[in-house]
Design a protein around this motif. Sequence first.
Motif, PDB file in Angstrom:
ATOM      1  N   LYS A   9       0.840  -1.202   0.000  1.00  0.00           N
ATOM      2  CA  LYS A   9       0.000   0.000   0.000  1.00  0.00           C
ATOM      3  C   LYS A   9       0.882   1.263   0.000  1.00  0.00           C
ATOM      4  CE  LYS A   9      -3.527  -2.595   2.485  1.00  0.00           C
ATOM      5  NZ  LYS A   9      -2.787  -3.842   2.652  1.00  0.00           N
ATOM      6  N   PRO A  10       0.299   2.402  -0.370  1.00  0.00           N
ATOM      7  CA  PRO A  10       1.069   3.658  -0.315  1.00  0.00           C
ATOM      8  C   PRO A  10       1.649   3.861   1.071  1.00  0.00           C
ATOM      9  CG  PRO A  10      -1.035   4.001  -1.425  1.00  0.00           C
ATOM     10  CD  PRO A  10      -1.069   2.592  -0.889  1.00  0.00           C
ATOM     11  N   GLY A  11       2.881   4.374   1.122  1.00  0.00           N
ATOM     12  CA  GLY A  11       3.587   4.526   2.397  1.00  0.00           C
ATOM     13  C   GLY A  11       4.572   3.393   2.627  1.00  0.00           C
ATOM     14  N   SER A  12       4.490   2.351   1.792  1.00  0.00           N
ATOM     15  CA  SER A  12       5.418   1.218   1.910  1.00  0.00           C
ATOM     16  C   SER A  12       6.755   1.550   1.231  1.00  0.00           C
ATOM     17  CB  SER A  12       4.800  -0.030   1.265  1.00  0.00           C
ATOM     18  OG  SER A  12       3.633  -0.417   1.966  1.00  0.00           O
ATOM     19  N   ALA A  13       7.751   0.693   1.466  1.00  0.00           N
ATOM     20  CA  ALA A  13       9.088   0.937   0.903  1.00  0.00           C
ATOM     21  C   ALA A  13       9.757  -0.376   0.532  1.00  0.00           C
ATOM     22  CB  ALA A  13       9.953   1.685   1.914  1.00  0.00           C
ATOM     23  N   ILE A  14      10.550  -0.322  -0.526  1.00  0.00           N
ATOM     24  CA  ILE A  14      11.387  -1.464  -0.922  1.00  0.00           C
ATOM     25  C   ILE A  14      12.835  -0.991  -0.859  1.00  0.00           C
ATOM     26  CG2 ILE A  14      11.947  -3.132  -2.731  1.00  0.00           C
ATOM     27  CD1 ILE A  14       9.100  -2.745  -3.812  1.00  0.00           C
ATOM     28  N   LEU A  15      13.597  -1.571   0.073  1.00  0.00           N
ATOM     29  CA  LEU A  15      14.976  -1.127   0.290  1.00  0.00           C
ATOM     30  C   LEU A  15      15.947  -2.251  -0.050  1.00  0.00           C
ATOM     31  CD1 LEU A  15      14.436   0.761   3.670  1.00  0.00           C
ATOM     32  CD2 LEU A  15      14.366   1.675   1.341  1.00  0.00           C
ATOM     33  N   TYR A  16      17.045  -1.873  -0.651  1.00  0.00           N
ATOM     34  CA  TYR A  16      18.042  -2.833  -1.129  1.00  0.00           C
ATOM     35  C   TYR A  16      19.363  -2.588  -0.411  1.00  0.00           C
ATOM     36  CZ  TYR A  16      14.853  -3.424  -5.132  1.00  0.00           C
ATOM     37  OH  TYR A  16      13.765  -3.675  -5.939  1.00  0.00           O
ATOM     38  N   MET A  17      20.056  -3.696  -0.070  1.00  0.00           N
ATOM     39  CA  MET A  17      21.398  -3.559   0.496  1.00  0.00           C
ATOM     40  C   MET A  17      22.426  -3.697  -0.618  1.00  0.00           C
ATOM     41  SD  MET A  17      20.853  -2.824   3.523  1.00  0.00           S
ATOM     42  CE  MET A  17      22.559  -2.743   4.029  1.00  0.00           C
ATOM     43  N   GLY A  18      23.113  -2.593  -0.867  1.00  0.00           N
ATOM     44  CA  GLY A  18      24.237  -2.608  -1.797  1.00  0.00           C
ATOM     45  C   GLY A  18      25.532  -2.753  -1.016  1.00  0.00           C
ATOM     46  N   SER A  19      26.552  -2.077  -1.473  1.00  0.00           N
ATOM     47  CA  SER A  19      27.883  -2.143  -0.873  1.00  0.00           C
ATOM     48  C   SER A  19      28.710  -1.016  -1.492  1.00  0.00           C
ATOM     49  CB  SER A  19      28.512  -3.507  -1.213  1.00  0.00           C
ATOM     50  OG  SER A  19      29.900  -3.498  -0.980  1.00  0.00           O
ATOM     51  N   THR A  20      29.836  -0.699  -0.848  1.00  0.00           N
ATOM     52  CA  THR A  20      30.775   0.182  -1.564  1.00  0.00           C
ATOM     53  C   THR A  20      31.110  -0.446  -2.919  1.00  0.00           C
ATOM     54  OG1 THR A  20      32.535  -0.917  -0.344  1.00  0.00           O
ATOM     55  CG2 THR A  20      31.882   1.257   0.440  1.00  0.00           C
ATOM     56  N   LEU A  21      31.014  -1.807  -2.977  1.00  0.00           N
ATOM     57  CA  LEU A  21      31.322  -2.514  -4.224  1.00  0.00           C
ATOM     58  C   LEU A  21      30.131  -2.527  -5.186  1.00  0.00           C
ATOM     59  CD1 LEU A  21      33.480  -5.426  -2.758  1.00  0.00           C
ATOM     60  CD2 LEU A  21      34.246  -3.301  -3.858  1.00  0.00           C
ATOM     61  N   SER A  22      29.124  -1.693  -4.918  1.00  0.00           N
ATOM     62  CA  SER A  22      28.048  -1.483  -5.891  1.00  0.00           C
ATOM     63  C   SER A  22      28.469  -0.492  -6.967  1.00  0.00           C
ATOM     64  CB  SER A  22      26.788  -0.937  -5.196  1.00  0.00           C
ATOM     65  OG  SER A  22      26.165  -1.918  -4.414  1.00  0.00           O
ATOM     66  N   GLU A  23      29.481   0.315  -6.653  1.00  0.00           N
ATOM     67  CA  GLU A  23      29.858   1.357  -7.627  1.00  0.00           C
ATOM     68  C   GLU A  23      31.358   1.397  -7.897  1.00  0.00           C
ATOM     69  OE1 GLU A  23      26.390   4.564  -7.889  1.00  0.00           O
ATOM     70  OE2 GLU A  23      27.819   5.014  -6.295  1.00  0.00           O
ATOM     71  N   LYS A  24      32.080   0.417  -7.345  1.00  0.00           N
ATOM     72  CA  LYS A  24      33.496   0.307  -7.685  1.00  0.00           C
ATOM     73  C   LYS A  24      33.870  -1.166  -7.565  1.00  0.00           C
ATOM     74  CE  LYS A  24      35.598   0.981  -3.124  1.00  0.00           C
ATOM     75  NZ  LYS A  24      36.502   1.788  -2.304  1.00  0.00           N
ATOM     76  N   ALA A  25      35.089  -1.521  -7.929  1.00  0.00           N
ATOM     77  CA  ALA A  25      35.511  -2.922  -7.856  1.00  0.00           C
ATOM     78  C   ALA A  25      36.868  -3.033  -7.184  1.00  0.00           C
ATOM     79  CB  ALA A  25      35.575  -3.523  -9.247  1.00  0.00           C
ATOM     80  N   VAL A  26      37.075  -4.171  -6.541  1.00  0.00           N
ATOM     81  CA  VAL A  26      38.403  -4.575  -6.096  1.00  0.00           C
ATOM     82  C   VAL A  26      38.627  -5.971  -6.666  1.00  0.00           C
ATOM     83  CG1 VAL A  26      38.335  -3.208  -3.964  1.00  0.00           C
ATOM     84  CG2 VAL A  26      37.474  -5.555  -3.945  1.00  0.00           C
ATOM     85  N   SER A  27      39.831  -6.496  -6.561  1.00  0.00           N
ATOM     86  CA  SER A  27      40.055  -7.834  -7.091  1.00  0.00           C
ATOM     87  C   SER A  27      39.557  -8.882  -6.096  1.00  0.00           C
ATOM     88  CB  SER A  27      41.548  -8.054  -7.377  1.00  0.00           C
ATOM     89  OG  SER A  27      42.260  -7.995  -6.163  1.00  0.00           O
ATOM     90  N   GLY A  28      39.177 -10.043  -6.601  1.00  0.00           N
ATOM     91  CA  GLY A  28      38.940 -11.194  -5.735  1.00  0.00           C
ATOM     92  C   GLY A  28      37.510 -11.443  -5.298  1.00  0.00           C
ATOM     93  N   CYS A  29      36.540 -10.746  -5.838  1.00  0.00           N
ATOM     94  CA  CYS A  29      35.131 -11.062  -5.503  1.00  0.00           C
ATOM     95  C   CYS A  29      34.214 -10.635  -6.656  1.00  0.00           C
ATOM     96  CB  CYS A  29      34.705 -10.467  -4.176  1.00  0.00           C
ATOM     97  SG  CYS A  29      35.140  -8.742  -3.905  1.00  0.00           S
ATOM     98  N   ALA A  30      34.479 -11.191  -7.815  1.00  0.00           N
ATOM     99  CA  ALA A  30      33.791 -10.774  -9.046  1.00  0.00           C
ATOM    100  C   ALA A  30      32.283 -10.995  -8.975  1.00  0.00           C
ATOM    101  CB  ALA A  30      34.378 -11.535 -10.234  1.00  0.00           C
ATOM    102  N   SER A  31      31.865 -12.168  -8.455  1.00  0.00           N
ATOM    103  CA  SER A  31      30.417 -12.461  -8.449  1.00  0.00           C
ATOM    104  C   SER A  31      29.684 -11.503  -7.520  1.00  0.00           C
ATOM    105  CB  SER A  31      30.169 -13.911  -8.023  1.00  0.00           C
ATOM    106  OG  SER A  31      30.674 -14.156  -6.724  1.00  0.00           O
TER     107      SER A  31
END
Length: 234
Positions: free
Chosen positions: A117-139
């Motif tokens: 219903k209106p007033g509800s929310a859908i929230l997602y857990m990202g990470s610093t690795l949502s917008e950059k990459a480091v080596s060793g955790c591609a998936s």
Amino acid sequence: MSKVLIVSGGSQGIGYATAQRFQAEGYRIVNLSRRGIAMEGAEQICVDMQQLDWLQSCAEELTAIAENADELVLLHNAARHDGDSVANLEAEAFRQVLQINLVAPQQLNQLLIPMMKPGSAILYMGSTLSEKAVSGCASYIASKHGIIGLMRATTQDLVGKGIHSACICPGFTDTGMLRGMLGDDPAVMASITGIVSFGRLIDPAEIAATIWFCAANPVMNGSVIHANLGQIER
Ligand SMILES: NC(=O)c1ccc[n+]([C@@H]2O[C@H](COP(=O)([O-])OP(=O)(O)OC[C@H]3O[C@@H](n4cnc5c(N)ncnc54)[C@H](OP(=O)(O)O)[C@@H]3O)[C@@H](O)[C@H]2O)c1
């Protein structure tokens, strides 16, 4: 008014801290994970989101919960973090990570959005690795980039419904996931806290407070929130 939090991965870590925060704010708590949530009053639905048909066993129960909620916050939090690289990541392992981290959230969206219903929310857990990459955790990196895309699509597809969405991207937070990756080596811990401008790990309750803010404020619709205590870039 009946307010409900449906959280995935609330048996520990950030999900557990968020369940605690929302319970204190008067929400009914429903947790989806393999292990139970050790919180008085919280309801547990045991599922393994890695199984393609995981939703079958609980779809009816979740539908009834959502139908009875005047306001529903859906927090896509459960995740798997593997050590892998594009040089060795096999398709089946990649599929499994994407199933938990990206496909399961959409399975829940498809089931629950018609009842929200209106007033509800859908929230997602990202990470610093949502917008950059480091080596060793591609998936993991691919899945966390994808979760921002799913959040942005949510914002666009739900125009006019009064349901808002945001993606919260934590930095190094003191949970089982992080401890599992770092091991017990104090030198590794020091190297991690050394790239945080405050010189410490984030407490899961700090991320829970950020999630609470996003849930309570529809102005956050479409936002990517970096909650990382200021990572030092070298
Ligand atoms: N900690 C950090 O530093 C950090 C940084 C950036 C982003 N994040 C993100 O924040 C979120 C929470 O992370 P966390 O650190 O709190 O992780 P955590 O302590 O490892 O907790 C992960 C949760 O996911 C659940 N889960 C894992 N596999 C599952 C499966 N197959 N089916 C159902 N549930 C499953 C686990 O429950 P069961 O084991 O009981 O199933 C657990 O409750 C994740 O999305 C993570 O990517 C964390």
